[in-house]
Scaffold this active site. Structure first.
Site, short mmCIF file in Angstrom:
data_model
loop_
_atom_site.label_atom_id
_atom_site.label_comp_id
_atom_site.label_asym_id
_atom_site.label_seq_id
_atom_site.Cartn_x
_atom_site.Cartn_y
_atom_site.Cartn_z
N HIS A 39 0.84 -1.20 0.00
CA HIS A 39 0.00 0.00 0.00
C HIS A 39 0.88 1.25 0.00
O HIS A 39 1.06 1.91 1.02
CB HIS A 39 -0.94 -0.01 1.20
CG HIS A 39 -2.08 -0.97 1.03
ND1 HIS A 39 -2.14 -2.18 1.67
CD2 HIS A 39 -3.19 -0.90 0.27
CE1 HIS A 39 -3.24 -2.82 1.32
NE2 HIS A 39 -3.90 -2.07 0.47
N ASP B 54 -8.79 -1.43 -8.17
CA ASP B 54 -8.12 -1.63 -6.89
C ASP B 54 -7.60 -3.05 -6.71
O ASP B 54 -6.56 -3.26 -6.07
CB ASP B 54 -9.09 -1.27 -5.76
CG ASP B 54 -8.40 -1.20 -4.40
OD1 ASP B 54 -7.18 -0.99 -4.36
OD2 ASP B 54 -9.10 -1.38 -3.39
N HIS C 249 1.36 1.52 -5.88
CA HIS C 249 0.03 0.88 -5.97
C HIS C 249 -1.00 1.91 -6.42
O HIS C 249 -1.84 1.62 -7.29
CB HIS C 249 -0.36 0.28 -4.63
CG HIS C 249 -1.81 -0.08 -4.53
ND1 HIS C 249 -2.40 -1.07 -5.29
CD2 HIS C 249 -2.81 0.43 -3.73
CE1 HIS C 249 -3.68 -1.16 -4.99
NE2 HIS C 249 -3.96 -0.26 -4.05
#
Length: 441
Positions: free
Chosen positions: A165, A315, A169
């Site tokens: 994260h 995502d 990303h």
């Protein structure tokens, strides 16, 4: 819905006073601590690696060495000519980055290579390029200096110590969102306002992610869990953090107040949709729309819902990328899971699902995630947008799952049992565990 200018008027203002961090000349103020002793550790150093005494000067030297490249990169973002030739290596690197941006709509886009070519500034470069490519900077009369500052602050607020994260990303999700925005159904229907929201949401959807999941924040009594009453804790924080940067940089200060509030509210609606624990809720609604064939993209609320689904796909699209990219993401997210598990063991906390390195492997985690989360979502997305890209993503997903299954024979057998209805979400215990434990939200 009333409309003011280019923006839907939505009388709503997110309350950010209890969340947004305050900046100062020396950096960030420390976050308030929960009652658990673990929270005496700064989240910003959670995934840091111990460095030798000699590595710090070396890192500073690398930063100084790359400063010229950064200056040239800034000119590249502005489209300005090279007034003073710089070192040939810097020219070469920026030239390669520019060439990559010409193919930013390719599903094979290598965000890792692009991040290296931009000296770790992939999120800033890519998002700025897309905002400019779509004509949004000119259309919404955005100040380019404010845009640049906003994107730099966004990139800085990602914890690059996190294996997964981090800003890379976010850049990867933004690039995937761009691919989806170009799909025929969306390209023919979305407004410029929709596109602006989609790109901003993708870039900020995991802003200030601490590298641990919601159950961890809850069981350690972190103040964010209390602030958001244990509901979509991380997603609420990502949204409020994004709103804080929008206000700090005054990116939309030239717009009427109701327009700015509309952007903030709809940005939150998109980011909150990435909460993986609400996966079945969104998927069920999406499936119902498709079964009844009643999605009308001329309707603003329907377009917004499709944007939510597009962001959800972006995502968690890593398993749908080519193997050489997908494998790297799988290793990174599992490293983050297992590190959280190690922290939980150290402090004698219950180990979160998927975070126990002794009970799970990369292959088993990925096979379960693909079977119970990714496949159902992308099967429905392919029903909505039956294009070459959708078939490419499903093709990569099948090949990648087969590759992981070859590494995990036992998991392979169990996963095949759950594939009788690959297009339907399942309520198996492993599905609930994945929803609770997954950090790819």
């Amino acid at each position: 819905m009333a409309v003011h200018g280019l923006f839907p008027v939505l009388p709503f203002s997110p309350s950010i006073g209890g969340d947004v961090r305050v900046r100062s000349q020396v950096g960030f103020e420390p976050e308030r601590r929960g009652s658990h002793p673990y929270l005496g550790v700064d989240f910003r150093t959670l995934h840091s690696r111990a460095e030798s005494a000699g590595s710090i000067p070396a890192r500073r030297i690398r930063r100084l060495f790359s400063f010229q490249r950064h200056l040239l990169s800034s000119r590249l973002l502005r489209g300005a000519p090279h007034l003073n030739p710089l070192h040939i290596l810097d020219e070469d690197y920026c030239g390669q980055a520019k060439c990559m941006l010409e193919k930013v709509g390719s599903w094979n886009f290598d965000i890792f290579l692009f991040d290296r070519l931009t000296n770790g500034n992939s999120l800033v470069f890519l998002t700025f390029h897309l905002l400019n490519q779509y004509g949004l900077i000119e259309l919404f009369q955005l100040d380019m200096v404010k845009v640049r500052r906003f994107l730099v602050l966004v990139q800085e607020d990602y914890h690059n110590q996190n294996p997964y994260h981090n800003a890379v990303h976010a850049a990867d999700v933004t690039q995937a969102m761009h691919c989806y925005l170009r799909e025929p159904k969306l390209a023919q229907s979305l407004t410029s306002f929709d596109i602006l929201l989609g790109l901003l949401a993708a870039a900020t959807h995991d802003l200030d992610h601490p590298g641990v999941n919601q159950p961890f924040l809850i069981k350690t009594n972190h103040y964010l869990a209390a602030l958001y009453r244990n509901t979509s804790v991380l997603e609420n924080h990502h949204w409020r953090s994004a709103v804080g940067l929008l206000r700090e940089t005054e990116l939309f200060s030239h717009l009427p107040a109701e327009d700015s509030l509309s952007i903030e509210r709809q940005l939150g609606s998109l980011i909150l949709a990435t909460d993986i624990s609400r996966q079945n809720e969104y998927l069920s609604r999406f499936r119902t729309h498709l079964d009844e064939n009643d999605l009308c993209l001329g309707n603003a609320s329907h377009r917004h819902f499709v944007l939510q689904m597009a962001l959800k796909c972006a995502d968690i699209c890593n398993p749908c990328r080519p193997w050489e990219l997908s494998k790297q993401w799988s290793e990174k997210v599992t490293e983050e899971f297992f590190h959280q598990g190690d922290i939980e063991k150290k402090h004698k906390l219950e180990i979160s699902p998927l975070c126990d390195s002794e009970a799970n492997t990369i292959a088993s985690v990925q096979i379960g995630f693909m079977t119970y989360v990714v496949e159902p979502l992308f099967a429905e997305w392919a029903r909505f947008s039956d294009t070459r890209l959708s078939q490419t993503m499903l093709g990569h997903l099948g090949l990648n799952k087969a590759s992981w299954s070859a590494m995990e024979p036992e998991a392979s057998g169990s996963s095949e049992e759950g594939e009788s209805e690959p297009g339907r979400a399942t309520e198996e215990p492993s599905s609930r565990a994945l929803s609770q434990g997954s950090q790819e939200s």
